[in-house]
Design a protein around this motif. Structure first.
Motif, mmCIF file in Angstrom:
data_model
loop_
_atom_site.group_PDB
_atom_site.id
_atom_site.type_symbol
_atom_site.label_atom_id
_atom_site.label_comp_id
_atom_site.label_asym_id
_atom_site.label_seq_id
_atom_site.Cartn_x
_atom_site.Cartn_y
_atom_site.Cartn_z
ATOM 1 N N LEU A 1 -26.205 8.735 16.242
ATOM 2 C CA LEU A 1 -25.514 7.535 15.770
ATOM 3 C C LEU A 1 -24.039 7.781 15.496
ATOM 4 O O LEU A 1 -23.256 6.841 15.418
ATOM 5 N N LYS A 2 -23.661 9.006 15.321
ATOM 6 C CA LYS A 2 -22.268 9.335 15.028
ATOM 7 C C LYS A 2 -21.371 8.886 16.168
ATOM 8 O O LYS A 2 -21.634 9.152 17.336
ATOM 9 N N GLN A 3 -20.295 8.205 15.818
ATOM 10 C CA GLN A 3 -19.417 7.650 16.849
ATOM 11 C C GLN A 3 -18.102 8.417 16.935
ATOM 12 O O GLN A 3 -17.470 8.684 15.917
ATOM 13 N N GLU A 4 -17.716 8.754 18.148
ATOM 14 C CA GLU A 4 -16.387 9.313 18.402
ATOM 15 C C GLU A 4 -15.593 8.209 19.079
ATOM 16 O O GLU A 4 -15.718 7.988 20.284
ATOM 17 N N ILE A 5 -14.776 7.506 18.321
ATOM 18 C CA ILE A 5 -14.084 6.318 18.832
ATOM 19 C C ILE A 5 -13.029 6.708 19.874
ATOM 20 O O ILE A 5 -12.133 7.506 19.600
ATOM 21 N N SER A 6 -13.159 6.144 21.079
ATOM 22 C CA SER A 6 -12.202 6.461 22.151
ATOM 23 C C SER A 6 -11.813 5.234 22.979
ATOM 24 O O SER A 6 -10.949 5.321 23.853
ATOM 25 N N HIS A 7 -12.441 4.092 22.703
ATOM 26 C CA HIS A 7 -12.230 2.887 23.510
ATOM 27 C C HIS A 7 -11.772 1.743 22.610
ATOM 28 O O HIS A 7 -12.263 1.602 21.487
ATOM 29 N N ILE A 8 -10.835 0.928 23.097
ATOM 30 C CA ILE A 8 -10.381 -0.230 22.328
ATOM 31 C C ILE A 8 -10.621 -1.509 23.125
ATOM 32 O O ILE A 8 -10.388 -1.557 24.337
ATOM 33 N N VAL A 9 -11.119 -2.529 22.450
ATOM 34 C CA VAL A 9 -11.296 -3.857 23.037
ATOM 35 C C VAL A 9 -10.456 -4.835 22.216
ATOM 36 O O VAL A 9 -10.531 -4.824 20.983
ATOM 37 N N ALA A 10 -9.662 -5.646 22.901
ATOM 38 C CA ALA A 10 -8.747 -6.554 22.204
ATOM 39 C C ALA A 10 -8.980 -8.000 22.598
ATOM 40 O O ALA A 10 -9.270 -8.306 23.758
ATOM 41 N N PHE A 11 -8.829 -8.880 21.611
ATOM 42 C CA PHE A 11 -8.947 -10.316 21.808
ATOM 43 C C PHE A 11 -7.680 -10.972 21.271
ATOM 44 O O PHE A 11 -7.156 -10.566 20.231
#
Length: 218
Positions: free
Chosen positions: A9-19
Protein backbone atom coordinates in the motif's frame (compact mmCIF):
# COMPACT_ATOMS: atom_id res chain seq x y z
CA UNK A 1 1.21 -10.62 6.26
CA UNK A 2 0.43 -7.18 7.71
CA UNK A 3 3.95 -5.93 6.88
CA UNK A 4 3.62 -7.19 3.29
CA UNK A 5 0.25 -5.45 2.89
CA UNK A 6 1.67 -2.21 4.28
CA UNK A 7 4.58 -2.40 1.82
CA UNK A 8 2.13 -2.99 -1.02
CA UNK A 9 0.00 0.00 0.00
CA UNK A 10 2.95 2.33 0.44
CA UNK A 11 2.98 4.91 -2.31
CA UNK A 12 6.01 6.41 -4.02
CA UNK A 13 4.44 9.47 -5.67
CA UNK A 14 5.84 10.04 -9.18
CA UNK A 15 2.84 11.02 -11.34
CA UNK A 16 0.76 14.21 -11.39
CA UNK A 17 -2.77 14.64 -12.75
CA UNK A 18 -4.11 18.17 -13.19
CA UNK A 19 -7.58 19.61 -13.70
CA UNK A 20 -8.36 23.20 -14.63
CA UNK A 21 -8.99 25.77 -17.33
CA UNK A 22 -6.97 27.27 -20.21
CA UNK A 23 -4.11 28.22 -17.85
CA UNK A 24 -3.63 24.54 -17.10
CA UNK A 25 -4.13 23.47 -20.71
CA UNK A 26 -1.34 25.80 -21.90
CA UNK A 27 -3.66 27.64 -24.30
CA UNK A 28 -2.58 30.89 -25.94
CA UNK A 29 -4.91 32.76 -28.28
CA UNK A 30 -3.85 33.42 -31.91
CA UNK A 31 -0.78 31.20 -31.65
CA UNK A 32 0.26 27.59 -32.26
CA UNK A 33 -0.80 26.98 -28.67
CA UNK A 34 -4.46 27.08 -29.66
CA UNK A 35 -3.71 23.47 -30.59
CA UNK A 36 -4.27 21.29 -27.50
CA UNK A 37 -1.24 19.03 -28.14
CA UNK A 38 1.07 22.03 -28.56
CA UNK A 39 -0.52 23.73 -25.56
CA UNK A 40 0.10 20.69 -23.35
CA UNK A 41 3.76 20.65 -24.37
CA UNK A 42 4.39 24.08 -22.81
CA UNK A 43 1.93 23.75 -19.92
CA UNK A 44 3.43 23.99 -16.44
CA UNK A 45 1.80 20.61 -15.74
CA UNK A 46 4.14 19.01 -18.27
CA UNK A 47 7.09 21.11 -17.01
CA UNK A 48 6.81 20.21 -13.31
CA UNK A 49 8.73 16.95 -13.84
CA UNK A 50 11.77 19.04 -14.81
CA UNK A 51 11.89 20.73 -11.38
CA UNK A 52 10.30 18.31 -8.92
CA UNK A 53 12.31 15.78 -6.93
CA UNK A 54 9.41 13.31 -7.18
CA UNK A 55 7.26 13.87 -10.29
CA UNK A 56 8.40 12.10 -13.48
CA UNK A 57 5.18 12.00 -15.54
CA UNK A 58 1.94 13.94 -15.96
CA UNK A 59 -1.60 13.88 -17.29
CA UNK A 60 -3.32 17.16 -18.12
CA UNK A 61 -7.12 17.51 -18.09
CA UNK A 62 -7.02 21.30 -18.31
CA UNK A 63 -9.35 22.75 -20.94
CA UNK A 64 -10.15 26.28 -22.07
CA UNK A 65 -13.43 27.79 -20.77
CA UNK A 66 -13.85 25.16 -18.06
CA UNK A 67 -16.04 26.19 -15.14
CA UNK A 68 -15.37 25.25 -11.53
CA UNK A 69 -18.30 22.85 -11.64
CA UNK A 70 -16.83 21.02 -14.65
CA UNK A 71 -13.29 21.07 -13.26
CA UNK A 72 -14.52 19.54 -10.00
CA UNK A 73 -16.81 17.02 -11.66
CA UNK A 74 -14.07 15.91 -14.07
CA UNK A 75 -11.82 15.31 -11.07
CA UNK A 76 -14.57 13.42 -9.23
CA UNK A 77 -15.29 11.17 -12.24
CA UNK A 78 -11.59 10.47 -12.71
CA UNK A 79 -11.24 9.44 -9.05
CA UNK A 80 -14.35 7.28 -9.30
CA UNK A 81 -13.31 5.40 -12.44
CA UNK A 82 -9.58 4.85 -11.86
CA UNK A 83 -7.48 2.77 -9.53
CA UNK A 84 -5.15 5.47 -8.28
CA UNK A 85 -1.67 4.88 -6.88
CA UNK A 86 1.55 6.89 -6.82
CA UNK A 87 -0.35 9.96 -8.02
CA UNK A 88 -0.52 13.59 -6.96
CA UNK A 89 -3.60 15.64 -7.90
CA UNK A 90 -3.50 19.34 -8.74
CA UNK A 91 -6.82 21.18 -9.07
CA UNK A 92 -6.72 24.70 -10.49
CA UNK A 93 -9.94 26.66 -10.01
CA UNK A 94 -11.05 29.27 -12.52
CA UNK A 95 -12.97 32.52 -12.11
CA UNK A 96 -16.15 31.68 -10.15
CA UNK A 97 -18.26 33.92 -12.37
CA UNK A 98 -17.96 31.26 -15.09
CA UNK A 99 -21.02 29.17 -14.24
CA UNK A 100 -22.29 25.89 -15.73
CA UNK A 101 -25.25 23.55 -15.56
CA UNK A 102 -25.39 19.75 -15.55
CA UNK A 103 -26.50 18.03 -18.77
CA UNK A 104 -27.65 14.55 -17.82
CA UNK A 105 -27.64 12.95 -21.29
CA UNK A 106 -23.89 13.49 -21.70
CA UNK A 107 -22.96 13.49 -17.99
CA UNK A 108 -21.12 16.81 -18.29
CA UNK A 109 -21.29 20.37 -16.98
CA UNK A 110 -21.91 22.92 -19.77
CA UNK A 111 -21.34 26.67 -19.62
CA UNK A 112 -24.50 28.74 -19.36
CA UNK A 113 -25.23 31.05 -22.32
CA UNK A 114 -27.16 33.57 -20.26
CA UNK A 115 -26.94 35.35 -16.94
CA UNK A 116 -28.85 32.51 -15.33
CA UNK A 117 -26.55 32.42 -12.28
CA UNK A 118 -26.41 36.16 -11.67
CA UNK A 119 -27.72 35.76 -8.13
CA UNK A 120 -25.62 32.69 -7.27
CA UNK A 121 -23.61 32.96 -4.04
CA UNK A 122 -20.33 32.49 -5.88
CA UNK A 123 -18.05 32.21 -2.85
CA UNK A 124 -20.25 29.58 -1.18
CA UNK A 125 -20.50 27.50 -4.38
CA UNK A 126 -16.75 27.61 -4.95
CA UNK A 127 -15.88 26.74 -1.34
CA UNK A 128 -18.37 23.87 -1.35
CA UNK A 129 -16.53 22.34 -4.32
CA UNK A 130 -13.15 22.80 -2.64
CA UNK A 131 -14.33 21.15 0.57
CA UNK A 132 -15.95 18.27 -1.35
CA UNK A 133 -12.84 17.49 -3.42
CA UNK A 134 -10.55 17.81 -0.41
CA UNK A 135 -12.69 15.35 1.52
CA UNK A 136 -12.84 12.82 -1.34
CA UNK A 137 -9.11 13.03 -2.10
CA UNK A 138 -8.26 12.72 1.61
CA UNK A 139 -10.56 9.71 2.02
CA UNK A 140 -8.83 8.07 -0.96
CA UNK A 141 -5.40 8.90 0.50
CA UNK A 142 -4.40 10.96 -2.55
CA UNK A 143 -1.99 13.87 -1.93
CA UNK A 144 -3.26 17.07 -3.54
CA UNK A 145 -3.00 20.82 -3.93
CA UNK A 146 -5.51 23.52 -4.88
CA UNK A 147 -4.78 26.89 -6.47
CA UNK A 148 -6.61 29.55 -8.51
CA UNK A 149 -5.82 30.51 -12.09
CA UNK A 150 -6.73 34.16 -11.63
CA UNK A 151 -6.88 36.65 -8.83
CA UNK A 152 -10.57 36.76 -7.98
CA UNK A 153 -12.39 40.04 -8.57
CA UNK A 154 -13.46 41.03 -5.04
CA UNK A 155 -16.75 42.37 -6.39
CA UNK A 156 -17.72 38.82 -7.41
CA UNK A 157 -17.27 37.37 -3.95
CA UNK A 158 -19.83 37.82 -1.22
CA UNK A 159 -17.74 38.94 1.81
CA UNK A 160 -18.05 36.28 4.48
CA UNK A 161 -14.95 35.96 6.72
CA UNK A 162 -16.33 32.89 8.50
CA UNK A 163 -16.72 31.04 5.20
CA UNK A 164 -13.02 31.39 4.44
CA UNK A 165 -11.95 29.92 7.79
CA UNK A 166 -13.21 26.50 6.69
CA UNK A 167 -10.38 26.29 4.15
CA UNK A 168 -7.70 26.88 6.77
CA UNK A 169 -6.32 23.34 6.94
CA UNK A 170 -6.68 22.60 3.22
CA UNK A 171 -3.59 22.64 0.95
CA UNK A 172 -4.61 25.74 -1.00
CA UNK A 173 -2.08 28.24 -2.35
CA UNK A 174 -3.11 31.83 -1.65
CA UNK A 175 -1.26 33.22 -4.66
CA UNK A 176 -3.04 32.61 -8.01
CA UNK A 177 -1.14 31.44 -11.08
CA UNK A 178 -1.48 34.74 -12.97
CA UNK A 179 0.59 36.44 -10.24
CA UNK A 180 3.38 33.85 -10.34
CA UNK A 181 4.85 35.21 -13.57
CA UNK A 182 5.01 38.47 -15.53
CA UNK A 183 5.68 36.58 -18.74
CA UNK A 184 2.19 36.75 -20.22
CA UNK A 185 0.94 36.69 -23.81
CA UNK A 186 -1.42 39.46 -25.10
CA UNK A 187 -4.35 37.21 -24.11
CA UNK A 188 -3.07 37.39 -20.48
CA UNK A 189 -2.15 33.70 -20.42
CA UNK A 190 1.39 32.55 -19.60
CA UNK A 191 3.91 32.27 -22.40
CA UNK A 192 6.17 29.21 -22.63
CA UNK A 193 8.64 30.98 -20.32
CA UNK A 194 5.79 31.92 -17.98
CA UNK A 195 4.75 28.28 -17.68
CA UNK A 196 8.31 27.38 -16.72
CA UNK A 197 8.28 29.95 -13.90
CA UNK A 198 4.93 28.62 -12.66
CA UNK A 199 6.24 25.04 -12.78
CA UNK A 200 9.30 26.04 -10.74
CA UNK A 201 7.12 27.71 -8.10
CA UNK A 202 4.53 24.92 -7.86
CA UNK A 203 7.09 22.11 -7.80
CA UNK A 204 8.49 23.40 -4.50
CA UNK A 205 5.07 23.27 -2.83
CA UNK A 206 4.20 19.93 -4.43
CA UNK A 207 7.47 18.40 -3.25
CA UNK A 208 6.82 19.52 0.34
CA UNK A 209 3.35 17.93 0.29
CA UNK A 210 4.68 14.69 -1.24
CA UNK A 211 7.59 14.50 1.22
CA UNK A 212 5.24 14.95 4.19
CA UNK A 213 2.78 12.46 2.70
CA UNK A 214 5.41 9.77 2.14
CA UNK A 215 6.94 10.33 5.57
CA UNK A 216 3.49 9.79 7.09
CA UNK A 217 3.06 6.63 5.00
CA UNK A 218 6.19 4.99 6.47
Amino acid sequence: MEAALKAELKQEISHIVAFGDSFVEGFNKRSIYENKVKANEISFVNQIKNYSNFITSSLNYGLRSNSNQKISYDCYKWIKTNKITNTFVLVVFTTPSRQAYYKRDIDEYILTKSNLWADEHIAFSKHALVLLLHNILSQKNIPHLFVDSFQIDKSLVNPDPELFTYLHSIPYLKKPLNLLTKKLAPCYHPTKEGHIEIAQYLSKHIDIIIKNFQTKEK
